[in-house]
Design an enzyme around this catalytic site. Sequence first.
Site, PDB file in Angstrom:
ATOM      1  N   ASP A  97      -3.884   1.046  -9.789  1.00 60.05           N
ATOM      2  CA  ASP A  97      -5.295   0.753 -10.044  1.00 60.05           C
ATOM      3  C   ASP A  97      -5.564   0.575 -11.537  1.00 60.05           C
ATOM      4  OD1 ASP A  97      -5.243   1.344  -7.373  1.00 60.05           O
ATOM      5  OD2 ASP A  97      -6.303   3.246  -7.546  1.00 60.05           O
ATOM      6  N   GLU A 141      -6.403  10.793 -14.912  1.00 62.14           N
ATOM      7  CA  GLU A 141      -6.751  11.049 -13.504  1.00 62.14           C
ATOM      8  C   GLU A 141      -5.818  12.106 -12.895  1.00 62.14           C
ATOM      9  OE1 GLU A 141      -8.537   8.081 -11.473  1.00 62.14           O
ATOM     10  OE2 GLU A 141      -8.403   9.106  -9.561  1.00 62.14           O
ATOM     11  N   GLU A 183       0.839  -1.211   0.000  1.00 60.87           N
ATOM     12  CA  GLU A 183       0.000   0.000   0.000  1.00 60.87           C
ATOM     13  C   GLU A 183       0.865   1.249   0.000  1.00 60.87           C
ATOM     14  OE1 GLU A 183      -3.123  -0.292  -1.249  1.00 60.87           O
ATOM     15  OE2 GLU A 183      -3.452  -1.725   0.375  1.00 60.87           O
ATOM     16  N   ASP A 194       3.169   2.169  -4.748  1.00 66.40           N
ATOM     17  CA  ASP A 194       3.225   2.321  -6.221  1.00 66.40           C
ATOM     18  C   ASP A 194       3.902   3.626  -6.641  1.00 66.40           C
ATOM     19  OD1 ASP A 194       0.958   3.868  -5.509  1.00 66.40           O
ATOM     20  OD2 ASP A 194      -0.287   3.125  -7.165  1.00 66.40           O
ATOM     21  N   GLY A 227     -16.457   5.005  -3.661  1.00 65.41           N
ATOM     22  CA  GLY A 227     -15.939   5.549  -2.400  1.00 65.41           C
ATOM     23  C   GLY A 227     -15.505   4.468  -1.430  1.00 65.41           C
TER      24      GLY A 227
HETATM   25  C1  GLA Z   1      -5.045   4.696  -4.282  1.00 63.18           C
HETATM   26  C2  GLA Z   1      -4.220   5.137  -5.487  1.00 63.18           C
HETATM   27  C3  GLA Z   1      -3.179   4.068  -5.857  1.00 63.18           C
HETATM   28  C4  GLA Z   1      -2.366   3.648  -4.630  1.00 63.18           C
HETATM   29  C5  GLA Z   1      -3.279   3.325  -3.459  1.00 63.18           C
HETATM   30  C6  GLA Z   1      -2.529   3.050  -2.186  1.00 63.18           C
HETATM   31  O1  GLA Z   1      -5.816   3.577  -4.633  1.00 63.18           O
HETATM   32  O2  GLA Z   1      -5.053   5.355  -6.592  1.00 63.18           O
HETATM   33  O3  GLA Z   1      -2.357   4.538  -6.882  1.00 63.18           O
HETATM   34  O4  GLA Z   1      -1.424   4.631  -4.306  1.00 63.18           O
HETATM   35  O5  GLA Z   1      -4.200   4.380  -3.195  1.00 63.18           O
HETATM   36  O6  GLA Z   1      -1.806   1.876  -2.277  1.00 63.18           O
END
Ligand code: GLA
Length: 386
Positions: free
Chosen positions: A177, A165, A36, A39, A126
């Site tokens: 994502d 985005e 988490e 990225d 959300g």
């Molecule tokens: C969100 C962001 C991702 C990543 C996560 C945390 O989902 O869109 O790019 O940074 O938070 O892991």
Amino acid sequence: MNSSLLERTLSAFRTHFDVVPHCVVQAPGRVNLIGEHTDYNDGFVLPCAIGFGTLVAATRRSDNQVHVVAADYDHQLDCFDLDQPITQRSDAPWANYVRGVVVMLLEHGLPLRGANLAIAGDVPQGAGLSSSASLEVAVGQAFKSLLSLDSLDATALALLAQRAENRFVGCNCGIMDQLISARGESGHALLIDCRTLDARPVPIPAGLAVMILHSRVRRGLVESEYNTRRQQCEAAAQHCKVLALRDLDLELLLQRCADLDPVVLRRARHIVTENQRTLDAADALERSDLQHLGALMEQSHASMRDDFEITVPAIDHLVDIVSAVIGAQGGARMTGGGFGGCVVALMPLAQVDTVRAAVHAQYRSPDGEHALVYVTDASAGAGILA
Ligand code: GLA
């Protein structure tokens, strides 16, 4: 893919455009098993695509207009012209995801033509399950399929969706994502190296359930806190004289952290240790070593709670309830950007009912709601559905 979702998409398309669509494409949401906030630090993530997604039914037009109907927003219509400047709409935020992707496809030099699109999705919004990435990737996939944009491979599509985005919608997310939505593989999680964008498929062992528990905690301050975390990570990398935190292990971080603000040091420690946990978790999953995997998930959650400070008490409580039932046969942790949203849990299928019952009995959100519990298959990434 859910058949009523397909029916909703087709029905919105028929109602507005009065023809049969040329194609229907899909792009899934995602759940991150571990890794988490790594990225945007050029690190490692281990997400899988889920059985919820966005569908786009599409057909070409003879002019250069794009007409989009949103089945989930009272069939609102958004129309714009490819030959005119494409601007943000403040009155219909959903439309900016579509417009943003179109702008990035154009900027990339792709030969776009007019299109009619109908969109519907079932990714809980959300909840931290990437409903927006799923929408962006689905829109890109629709143009790719409609106009045979063969040069646009799944990684390029994900990068353009992320750029939409970042630059058009204005959210500074990383690549996870969009990449998993574009490149997910059925029955597998992907260990993604967010620097090289190489991805190693890791099979989800038969008999293992991937459970998503939506805490129903309204996510507050997500964007400002997200941006603060990014800045802190960049500051730590700069202080330690590396390109990104990916380039440090714990030993090197501790060697180079003199004079680093203690909060920033804890943020960096989360990223550095989380990268290693993610690599280890991929190996543990591959070996079906659920005990080790569970321990890594527990450490990941503690690190998000204590070092990165992105969990909230209700989520911590939900993780405790689930972990207590699973014991050493799997694990649970918060998933996604943080400050609410979902918990992901891995467990033998035989434990699913017991976990559901425990959560039903013991958990309430701050507003007194039960958690929403889904058991999902790891799904394929974006593609043509029909
Ligand atoms: C969100 C962001 C991702 C990543 C996560 C945390 O989902 O869109 O790019 O940074 O938070 O892991």
